[in-house]
Structure formats: C-alpha cells, structure tokens
Design a protein around this motif. Structure first.
Motif, PDB file in Angstrom:
ATOM      1  N   THR A  48       0.841  -1.193   0.000  1.00  0.00           N
ATOM      2  CA  THR A  48       0.000   0.000   0.000  1.00  0.00           C
ATOM      3  C   THR A  48       0.876   1.243   0.000  1.00  0.00           C
ATOM      4  N   ARG A  49       0.274   2.362  -0.361  1.00  0.00           N
ATOM      5  CA  ARG A  49       0.977   3.651  -0.276  1.00  0.00           C
ATOM      6  C   ARG A  49       0.040   4.664   0.350  1.00  0.00           C
ATOM      7  N   SER A  50       0.601   5.605   1.080  1.00  0.00           N
ATOM      8  CA  SER A  50      -0.231   6.598   1.772  1.00  0.00           C
ATOM      9  C   SER A  50      -0.602   7.724   0.819  1.00  0.00           C
ATOM     10  N   ARG A  51      -1.810   8.247   1.003  1.00  0.00           N
ATOM     11  CA  ARG A  51      -2.292   9.380   0.221  1.00  0.00           C
ATOM     12  C   ARG A  51      -2.327  10.633   1.061  1.00  0.00           C
ATOM     13  N   SER A  52      -2.797  10.519   2.313  1.00  0.00           N
ATOM     14  CA  SER A  52      -2.874  11.691   3.179  1.00  0.00           C
ATOM     15  C   SER A  52      -2.818  11.257   4.637  1.00  0.00           C
ATOM     16  N   THR A  53      -2.385  12.190   5.473  1.00  0.00           N
ATOM     17  CA  THR A  53      -2.271  11.945   6.905  1.00  0.00           C
ATOM     18  C   THR A  53      -2.941  13.093   7.646  1.00  0.00           C
ATOM     19  N   ALA A  54      -3.669  12.751   8.701  1.00  0.00           N
ATOM     20  CA  ALA A  54      -4.309  13.781   9.527  1.00  0.00           C
ATOM     21  C   ALA A  54      -4.075  13.445  10.987  1.00  0.00           C
ATOM     22  N   ARG A  55      -3.838  14.477  11.777  1.00  0.00           N
ATOM     23  CA  ARG A  55      -3.629  14.290  13.216  1.00  0.00           C
ATOM     24  C   ARG A  55      -4.870  14.755  13.950  1.00  0.00           C
ATOM     25  N   ARG A  56      -5.352  13.928  14.844  1.00  0.00           N
ATOM     26  CA  ARG A  56      -6.544  14.244  15.640  1.00  0.00           C
ATOM     27  C   ARG A  56      -6.120  14.909  16.934  1.00  0.00           C
ATOM     28  N   PRO A  57      -7.000  15.687  17.560  1.00  0.00           N
ATOM     29  CA  PRO A  57      -6.670  16.302  18.854  1.00  0.00           C
ATOM     30  C   PRO A  57      -6.354  15.263  19.934  1.00  0.00           C
ATOM     31  N   SER A  58      -6.869  14.064  19.785  1.00  0.00           N
ATOM     32  CA  SER A  58      -6.636  13.006  20.778  1.00  0.00           C
ATOM     33  C   SER A  58      -5.229  12.424  20.676  1.00  0.00           C
ATOM     34  N   GLY A  59      -4.448  12.830  19.672  1.00  0.00           N
ATOM     35  CA  GLY A  59      -3.101  12.296  19.501  1.00  0.00           C
ATOM     36  C   GLY A  59      -3.045  11.114  18.554  1.00  0.00           C
ATOM     37  N   ILE A  60      -4.175  10.739  18.015  1.00  0.00           N
ATOM     38  CA  ILE A  60      -4.221   9.624  17.063  1.00  0.00           C
ATOM     39  C   ILE A  60      -4.076  10.188  15.658  1.00  0.00           C
ATOM     40  N   ARG A  61      -3.321   9.495  14.823  1.00  0.00           N
ATOM     41  CA  ARG A  61      -3.146   9.902  13.430  1.00  0.00           C
ATOM     42  C   ARG A  61      -3.909   8.949  12.527  1.00  0.00           C
ATOM     43  N   SER A  62      -4.584   9.500  11.541  1.00  0.00           N
ATOM     44  CA  SER A  62      -5.237   8.676  10.528  1.00  0.00           C
ATOM     45  C   SER A  62      -4.450   8.815   9.235  1.00  0.00           C
ATOM     46  N   VAL A  63      -4.239   7.703   8.575  1.00  0.00           N
ATOM     47  CA  VAL A  63      -3.498   7.690   7.326  1.00  0.00           C
ATOM     48  C   VAL A  63      -4.364   7.000   6.283  1.00  0.00           C
TER      49      VAL A  63
END
Length: 86
Positions: A48-63
């Motif tokens: 797989t390859r990543s398209r975008s990353t987002a950081r949540r206020p809770s400290g969890i990152r979604s990729v």
C-alpha cells in the motif's frame, strides 16, 4: 466472492490499526510511513501507499492508504507513544 471481500474488510477493520479504537502504537511519526509501506492489502496482499495523513486532537493519526495493485482504499490509525523505560 462478494462475501469474501466483505469478510476480509471486516477482519481488516477489527485488526490493530484498522479502527480509531484500535490504533497501531509507534514510537515516532517517522515510523508511520515505514509501517504503511510494509503493510499489505487484505484483499490482494499487495503493498500500500499513503495518500494523506491527519492528526486528531486526541493524539491519534489517521493515514489514508491505497493498494498499489487493486486500488482499494482504507484508513489506518496510529498512536505515537513514548519509548521511555518505566
């Protein structure tokens, strides 16, 4: 075949990193991209390859990732934890 696809997607969602409730724990943000590159698609076992990353206020990152062969997209979840000894 559709049932098999649904079952594989359900298992991927229940695995570590498959949902916000079960994030993969990593020691730094730089490890996230390395992990994404080494994870395989639950449908066709390709990389797989990543398209975008987002950081949540809770400290969890979604990729958001996409399979390089079958094109299936999914979101992986990561939590950065300290590597300090007790």
């Amino acid at each position: 075949m559709r049932r098999l696809v649904r079952d594989r997607e359900k298992l991927a969602g229940l695995s570590i990193g498959g949902s916000e409730d079960r994030p993969m724990q990593v020691t730094s943000a730089s490890v996230v991209e390395v992990r994404v590159r080494h994870l395989s698609c639950p449908q066709c076992d390709a990389s797989t390859r990543s398209r975008s990353t987002a950081r949540r206020p809770s400290g969890i990152r979604s990729v958001d990732v996409t399979c390089q062969i079958c094109g299936v997209s999914r979101t992986l979840w990561f939590r950065i934890v300290s590597a300090d000894a007790n």
